[in-house]
Write a protein that holds these residues in place. Structure first.
Motif, mmCIF file in Angstrom:
data_model
loop_
_atom_site.group_PDB
_atom_site.id
_atom_site.type_symbol
_atom_site.label_atom_id
_atom_site.label_comp_id
_atom_site.label_asym_id
_atom_site.label_seq_id
_atom_site.Cartn_x
_atom_site.Cartn_y
_atom_site.Cartn_z
ATOM 1 N N LEU A 236 0.800 -1.229 0.000
ATOM 2 C CA LEU A 236 0.000 0.000 0.000
ATOM 3 C C LEU A 236 0.838 1.287 0.000
ATOM 4 O O LEU A 236 0.743 2.082 -0.934
ATOM 5 C CB LEU A 236 -0.943 -0.001 1.226
ATOM 6 N N PHE A 237 1.652 1.482 1.033
ATOM 7 C CA PHE A 237 2.249 2.802 1.238
ATOM 8 C C PHE A 237 3.104 3.286 0.068
ATOM 9 O O PHE A 237 3.105 4.486 -0.250
ATOM 10 C CB PHE A 237 3.099 2.816 2.521
ATOM 11 N N ASP A 238 3.866 2.367 -0.575
ATOM 12 C CA ASP A 238 4.741 2.787 -1.682
ATOM 13 C C ASP A 238 3.950 3.242 -2.904
ATOM 14 O O ASP A 238 4.517 3.846 -3.815
ATOM 15 C CB ASP A 238 5.652 1.618 -2.123
ATOM 16 N N HIS A 239 2.665 2.952 -2.934
ATOM 17 C CA HIS A 239 1.890 3.200 -4.160
ATOM 18 C C HIS A 239 0.875 4.330 -4.036
ATOM 19 O O HIS A 239 0.128 4.594 -4.974
ATOM 20 C CB HIS A 239 1.161 1.910 -4.568
ATOM 21 N N VAL A 240 0.791 4.942 -2.846
ATOM 22 C CA VAL A 240 -0.159 6.048 -2.652
ATOM 23 C C VAL A 240 0.593 7.235 -2.036
ATOM 24 O O VAL A 240 1.764 7.108 -1.660
ATOM 25 C CB VAL A 240 -1.351 5.628 -1.746
ATOM 26 N N ASN A 241 -0.095 8.372 -1.935
ATOM 27 C CA ASN A 241 0.588 9.580 -1.449
ATOM 28 C C ASN A 241 0.475 9.752 0.066
ATOM 29 O O ASN A 241 0.328 10.868 0.561
ATOM 30 C CB ASN A 241 0.046 10.822 -2.167
ATOM 31 N N ILE A 242 0.574 8.640 0.790
ATOM 32 C CA ILE A 242 0.559 8.752 2.249
ATOM 33 C C ILE A 242 1.937 9.249 2.703
ATOM 34 O O ILE A 242 2.960 8.934 2.075
ATOM 35 C CB ILE A 242 0.197 7.397 2.909
ATOM 36 N N ASP A 243 1.960 10.047 3.766
ATOM 37 C CA ASP A 243 3.217 10.528 4.332
ATOM 38 C C ASP A 243 3.769 9.386 5.207
ATOM 39 O O ASP A 243 3.193 9.071 6.244
ATOM 40 C CB ASP A 243 2.907 11.784 5.167
ATOM 41 N N LYS A 244 4.874 8.786 4.774
ATOM 42 C CA LYS A 244 5.402 7.598 5.490
ATOM 43 C C LYS A 244 5.715 7.884 6.957
ATOM 44 O O LYS A 244 5.670 6.976 7.789
ATOM 45 C CB LYS A 244 6.665 7.073 4.804
ATOM 46 N N THR A 245 6.022 9.149 7.264
ATOM 47 C CA THR A 245 6.326 9.464 8.675
ATOM 48 C C THR A 245 5.062 9.394 9.530
ATOM 49 O O THR A 245 5.131 9.427 10.749
ATOM 50 C CB THR A 245 6.954 10.863 8.833
ATOM 51 N N LYS A 246 3.920 9.307 8.858
ATOM 52 C CA LYS A 246 2.659 9.171 9.612
ATOM 53 C C LYS A 246 2.094 7.748 9.518
ATOM 54 O O LYS A 246 0.914 7.516 9.743
ATOM 55 C CB LYS A 246 1.643 10.199 9.115
ATOM 56 N N THR A 247 2.939 6.805 9.123
ATOM 57 C CA THR A 247 2.516 5.398 9.106
ATOM 58 C C THR A 247 3.279 4.684 10.222
ATOM 59 O O THR A 247 4.507 4.708 10.251
ATOM 60 C CB THR A 247 2.825 4.716 7.757
ATOM 61 N N PHE A 248 2.552 4.097 11.130
ATOM 62 C CA PHE A 248 3.187 3.488 12.298
ATOM 63 C C PHE A 248 2.961 1.975 12.355
ATOM 64 O O PHE A 248 1.859 1.489 12.059
ATOM 65 C CB PHE A 248 2.651 4.126 13.585
ATOM 66 N N VAL A 249 4.035 1.294 12.716
ATOM 67 C CA VAL A 249 4.017 -0.156 12.932
ATOM 68 C C VAL A 249 4.831 -0.354 14.214
ATOM 69 O O VAL A 249 5.796 0.387 14.438
ATOM 70 C CB VAL A 249 4.705 -0.890 11.738
ATOM 71 N N PRO A 250 4.475 -1.303 15.079
ATOM 72 C CA PRO A 250 5.316 -1.499 16.268
ATOM 73 C C PRO A 250 6.783 -1.679 15.860
ATOM 74 O O PRO A 250 7.080 -2.262 14.809
ATOM 75 C CB PRO A 250 4.747 -2.771 16.907
#
Ligand code: PGA
Length: 248
Positions: free
Chosen positions: A89-103
């Motif tokens: 998902l994240f690499d293919h959309v314009n989400i700000d990676k710094t706002k994607t959290f995983v433990p």
């Protein structure tokens, strides 16, 4: 309250689930999405990417928090859930990676890793919509049968069968993760809305027990009966027992 939407097949389930997530993003562009890994949501993510590419969706203000991560794996490891999320998902959309959290799988101190993750969930304002798959035994995230419902993020020992099943992806047994960090049932139940997706006959029993059986830690997903906004999107095979019992 639980609302069930019946899908014809996996593709239909994926499109319906993606529609619900899209609606969430459109209604609240800066929403916090709780996301899940596993084979079930892959089609949902694929559909979201397609709609993003068509210009129908904007992830620029979205924040995400994932359910779980293997302890000991870095985000570069292709078996990590961070890697899964990036590639699906994240690499293919314009989400700000710094706002994607995983433990943080690389944090060796379990208490610290879990406390930090609870803090992150709180600091982003809680989860607006949590996407969930379901295990054949009714697990959600890595919350396996028998765990207390009250837990927030915690470290779990993986079952021997999970460790063995993962072994083929690693060079040596030492590299195979033995533990994982997972949001607890309490984090999941605190989400404003929950979207559970299920596909295939092997989920039929778990889905029936979770939605219509007794509420018990032995079937972790059964706690969802006490949540006030749960949407289930499942294909006919996953719903087969519920349909057979005349519940829908
Ligand atoms: P699956 O896993 O989507 O790969 O079936 C779901 C789960 O175990 O939560």
């Amino acid at each position: 309250m639980i609302t069930i939407y019946k899908a014809k097949d996996y593709q239909d389930m994926s499109r319906k689930a993606a529609n619900i997530i899209s609606a969430q993003i459109i209604m609240k562009p800066n929403c916090v999405l709780g996301l899940a890994t596993g084979s079930t949501p892959i089609g949902t993510y694929r559909q979201l990417v397609e709609w993003y590419k068509k210009g129908d969706l904007d992830f620029s203000k979205v924040t995400s928090v994932n359910l779980d991560e293997y302890k000991g794996l870095s985000g570069d490891n292709d078996q990590s859930y961070r890697y899964f999320m990036n590639t699906n998902l994240f690499d293919h959309v314009n989400i700000d990676k710094t706002k994607t959290f995983v433990p943080n799988g690389l944090e060796k101190d379990s208490e610290k890793a879990c406390a930090e993750y609870n803090e992150i969930i709180q600091s982003v304002g809680g989860i607006d919509m949590q996407l969930l798959g379901i295990g054949g035994n009714g697990h959600i995230g890595f919350n396996e049968p028998g765990l207390a419902f009250e837990q927030k993020t915690h470290c779990v020992d993986l079952t021997e069968s999970t460790i063995q099943a993962n072994a083929r992806f690693f060079e040596s047994m030492d590299d195979v993760p033995k533990q994982a960090y997972t949001m607890g049932i309490k984090n999941i139940m605190s989400a404003k809305k929950i979207l559970l997706v299920a596909t295939g006959e092997n989920k039929a029993e778990a889905l029936y027990q979770s939605l219509y059986g007794k509420i018990t830690p032995n079937v972790p997903a059964s706690i969802l009966q006490l949540h006030n906004d749960v949407t289930v999107v499942a294909d006919e095979a996953a719903l087969s027992l519920i349909i057979k019992k005349g519940e829908i």
